[in-house]
Design an enzyme around this catalytic site. Sequence first.
Site, PDB file in Angstrom:
ATOM      1  N   LYS A 214       0.835  -1.214   0.000  1.00 48.21           N
ATOM      2  CA  LYS A 214       0.000   0.000   0.000  1.00 48.21           C
ATOM      3  C   LYS A 214       0.865   1.258   0.000  1.00 48.21           C
ATOM      4  O   LYS A 214       0.619   2.204  -0.760  1.00 48.21           O
ATOM      5  CB  LYS A 214      -0.927  -0.017   1.219  1.00 48.21           C
ATOM      6  CG  LYS A 214      -1.740   1.245   1.400  1.00 48.21           C
ATOM      7  CD  LYS A 214      -2.712   1.488   0.255  1.00 48.21           C
ATOM      8  CE  LYS A 214      -3.207   2.917   0.263  1.00 48.21           C
ATOM      9  NZ  LYS A 214      -4.075   3.235  -0.853  1.00 48.21           N
ATOM     10  N   CYS A 268      -3.369  10.790   1.370  1.00 47.11           N
ATOM     11  CA  CYS A 268      -2.692   9.525   1.043  1.00 47.11           C
ATOM     12  C   CYS A 268      -1.303   9.779   0.463  1.00 47.11           C
ATOM     13  O   CYS A 268      -0.300   9.581   1.147  1.00 47.11           O
ATOM     14  CB  CYS A 268      -3.538   8.727   0.055  1.00 47.11           C
ATOM     15  SG  CYS A 268      -5.084   8.153   0.774  1.00 47.11           S
TER      16      CYS A 268
HETATM   17  N1  LIG Z   1      -9.866   8.372   1.641  1.00 47.71           N
HETATM   18  C1  LIG Z   1      -9.157   7.688   0.754  1.00 47.71           C
HETATM   19  O1  LIG Z   1      -9.215   7.947  -0.431  1.00 47.71           O
HETATM   20  C2  LIG Z   1      -8.271   6.549   1.208  1.00 47.71           C
HETATM   21  C3  LIG Z   1      -7.807   5.636   0.245  1.00 47.71           C
HETATM   22  C4  LIG Z   1      -7.045   4.566   0.669  1.00 47.71           C
HETATM   23  C5  LIG Z   1      -6.709   4.433   2.015  1.00 47.71           C
HETATM   24  N2  LIG Z   1      -7.141   5.351   2.939  1.00 47.71           N
HETATM   25  C6  LIG Z   1      -6.773   5.153   4.340  1.00 47.71           C
HETATM   26  O2  LIG Z   1      -7.924   4.698   5.056  1.00 47.71           O
HETATM   27  C7  LIG Z   1      -7.872   5.189   6.407  1.00 47.71           C
HETATM   28  C8  LIG Z   1      -9.147   5.954   6.697  1.00 47.71           C
HETATM   29  O3  LIG Z   1      -9.180   7.055   5.821  1.00 47.71           O
HETATM   30  P1  LIG Z   1     -10.484   7.926   5.604  1.00 47.71           P
HETATM   31  O4  LIG Z   1     -10.218   8.793   4.423  1.00 47.71           O
HETATM   32  O5  LIG Z   1     -11.682   7.052   5.606  1.00 47.71           O
HETATM   33  O6  LIG Z   1     -10.476   8.805   6.941  1.00 47.71           O
HETATM   34  P2  LIG Z   1     -11.660   9.707   7.525  1.00 47.71           P
HETATM   35  O7  LIG Z   1     -11.029  10.715   8.381  1.00 47.71           O
HETATM   36  O8  LIG Z   1     -12.579  10.122   6.414  1.00 47.71           O
HETATM   37  O9  LIG Z   1     -12.494   8.672   8.413  1.00 47.71           O
HETATM   38  C9  LIG Z   1     -11.998   8.077   9.559  1.00 47.71           C
HETATM   39  C10 LIG Z   1     -13.124   7.984  10.572  1.00 47.71           C
HETATM   40  O10 LIG Z   1     -12.630   7.286  11.709  1.00 47.71           O
HETATM   41  C11 LIG Z   1     -13.222   7.868  12.857  1.00 47.71           C
HETATM   42  N3  LIG Z   1     -12.454   7.458  14.035  1.00 47.71           N
HETATM   43  C12 LIG Z   1     -11.300   7.965  14.516  1.00 47.71           C
HETATM   44  N4  LIG Z   1     -10.905   7.276  15.605  1.00 47.71           N
HETATM   45  C13 LIG Z   1     -11.831   6.313  15.814  1.00 47.71           C
HETATM   46  C14 LIG Z   1     -11.991   5.293  16.775  1.00 47.71           C
HETATM   47  N5  LIG Z   1     -11.081   5.092  17.730  1.00 47.71           N
HETATM   48  N6  LIG Z   1     -13.079   4.505  16.726  1.00 47.71           N
HETATM   49  C15 LIG Z   1     -14.016   4.700  15.753  1.00 47.71           C
HETATM   50  N7  LIG Z   1     -13.911   5.634  14.789  1.00 47.71           N
HETATM   51  C16 LIG Z   1     -12.836   6.437  14.828  1.00 47.71           C
HETATM   52  C17 LIG Z   1     -13.233   9.347  12.559  1.00 47.71           C
HETATM   53  O11 LIG Z   1     -14.177  10.024  13.373  1.00 47.71           O
HETATM   54  C18 LIG Z   1     -13.597   9.356  11.072  1.00 47.71           C
HETATM   55  O12 LIG Z   1     -15.002   9.462  10.862  1.00 47.71           O
HETATM   56  C19 LIG Z   1      -6.598   6.023   6.501  1.00 47.71           C
HETATM   57  O13 LIG Z   1      -5.556   5.215   6.972  1.00 47.71           O
HETATM   58  C20 LIG Z   1      -6.337   6.412   5.060  1.00 47.71           C
HETATM   59  O14 LIG Z   1      -4.979   6.686   4.819  1.00 47.71           O
HETATM   60  C21 LIG Z   1      -7.932   6.399   2.563  1.00 47.71           C
END
Ligand SMILES: NC(=O)c1ccc[n+]([C@@H]2O[C@H](COP(=O)([O-])OP(=O)(O)OC[C@H]3O[C@@H](n4cnc5c(N)ncnc54)[C@H](O)[C@@H]3O)[C@@H](O)[C@H]2O)c1
Length: 422
Positions: A214, A268
């Site tokens: 990743k 990312c």
């Molecule tokens: N958004 C993208 O395009 C993308 C693509 C690939 C990978 N990722 C990875 O996926 C992961 C999540 O990214 P995202 O964009 O969805 O983030 P985001 O910030 O949109 O969502 C994360 C959610 O997790 C919640 N959260 C935080 N701590 C928590 C806990 N202890 N218990 C429950 N909920 C909790 C937050 O309130 C938030 O709503 C990251 O590691 C990111 O790098 C994101």
Amino acid sequence: MELEFKKISVVGLGYIGLPTAATLASRGVDVVGVDVNQSAVSTIAEGRAHFSEPDLDMLVQSAVSTGKLRAQTTPEEAEAFIIAVPTPFLDDHSGDLSFVEAAGRAIAKVLKPGNLVILESTSPVGTTQKLCEWIAKERPDLRLPDKHPDAPDIHLAYCPERILPGRMVFELVENDRIIGGMTEACTDRAEALYEIFVRGELHRTNAPTAELVKIMENAYRDVNIAFANEIANVCDALDLNAWEAIGLANRHPRVNVLNPGPGVGGHCIAIDPWFLISRLPEQTSLMRTARNVNDGRPAQVLDKILRQIERFRSPVVACLGLAYKPDVDDLRESPALRIVEDLAHKSEAKLLVVEPHIAELPESLSACANVQNVKLDEALEQADIIVLLVGHKKFKKIDSRKLYESVVIDTIGLWQMNIQKP
Ligand SMILES: NC(=O)c1ccc[n+]([C@@H]2O[C@H](COP(=O)([O-])OP(=O)(O)OC[C@H]3O[C@@H](n4cnc5c(N)ncnc54)[C@H](O)[C@@H]3O)[C@@H](O)[C@H]2O)c1
């Protein structure tokens, strides 16, 4: 067909977790979404997404109205848990795993023998092992796969997400996925979960390889974008058109230079390479240089704008776009936003900002007296200088005759070839 998992909990209902939860629910799984953000939970409970993503509202609405998706702030028992919480970096650029740890410790309290735990958050190599240790600390009664690989109570796997904002609902189902179990049996269990909704191929490996894959994908993109951005810096210095030069170079059968832009943003590509660079600085000089080139690009664009501003007595600058990429409302790490913020502080020009995907300017801009949030037509009519920062569809459709009277700085090459005056 009998579902292998009848009840799955998705922990973290953001850009990744919510589409995953709603898609699983659409396949008949009972899904318990868990998020610490009460306002996100309330919005989802009303059957809406709390951010903008094509087709997601419809999916969430149907999942909630059929009772297949519930959202709440505390975990409850389920057969499998998918963790999709944020993984930003700390001041020293190492991964901030506090959200993963908090989520792992919270679900540990409700884990039962036979459960599967999957980490989807982009994570430094070794995080799945750490998650295993955090769970073990909370639940010494459970046998985990690192210490009991032959007969664990809990199976653990790392399965990264690679969906593209703007196409998430489609790509979640169609993309290939990497399934990295802590043991072969963990990989089997995780594979069975993704078979519920993924039409792409499932590729089996171990957890640390999946974690590295990743980060590698995003570092690869970053290095290639850095090359294009460096060419743009070279062309700016030589007063040449980068897009024309790159277009010609790409006529070579084995050359494919990417499109330059105002920098690299989002949560990312601009962050994940650091998970490797901070840990293995001697092995990652190319990735570090790429990060520096991309992080330095907004300053180059800013210089170019400031040089044009000097030519006017009371300049009006239209800034088109704030998001970190086209057709999304996401401003995280956005180079466009950074350029406009710096411009607001470093010049007295009147800035007319157009960002069709947000209703209000972020506070960093609304607090500046020289910045206004306006409609596209108003900005184009009044501007001495038009700076195109994001390739939103709406900006592609601008009639090029509206650009003739202004100085145009196109940082993404959208108009480069078609604003020649007749
Ligand atoms: N958004 C993208 O395009 C993308 C693509 C690939 C990978 N990722 C990875 O996926 C992961 C999540 O990214 P995202 O964009 O969805 O983030 P985001 O910030 O949109 O969502 C994360 C959610 O997790 C919640 N959260 C935080 N701590 C928590 C806990 N202890 N218990 C429950 N909920 C909790 C937050 O309130 C938030 O709503 C990251 O590691 C990111 O790098 C994101």
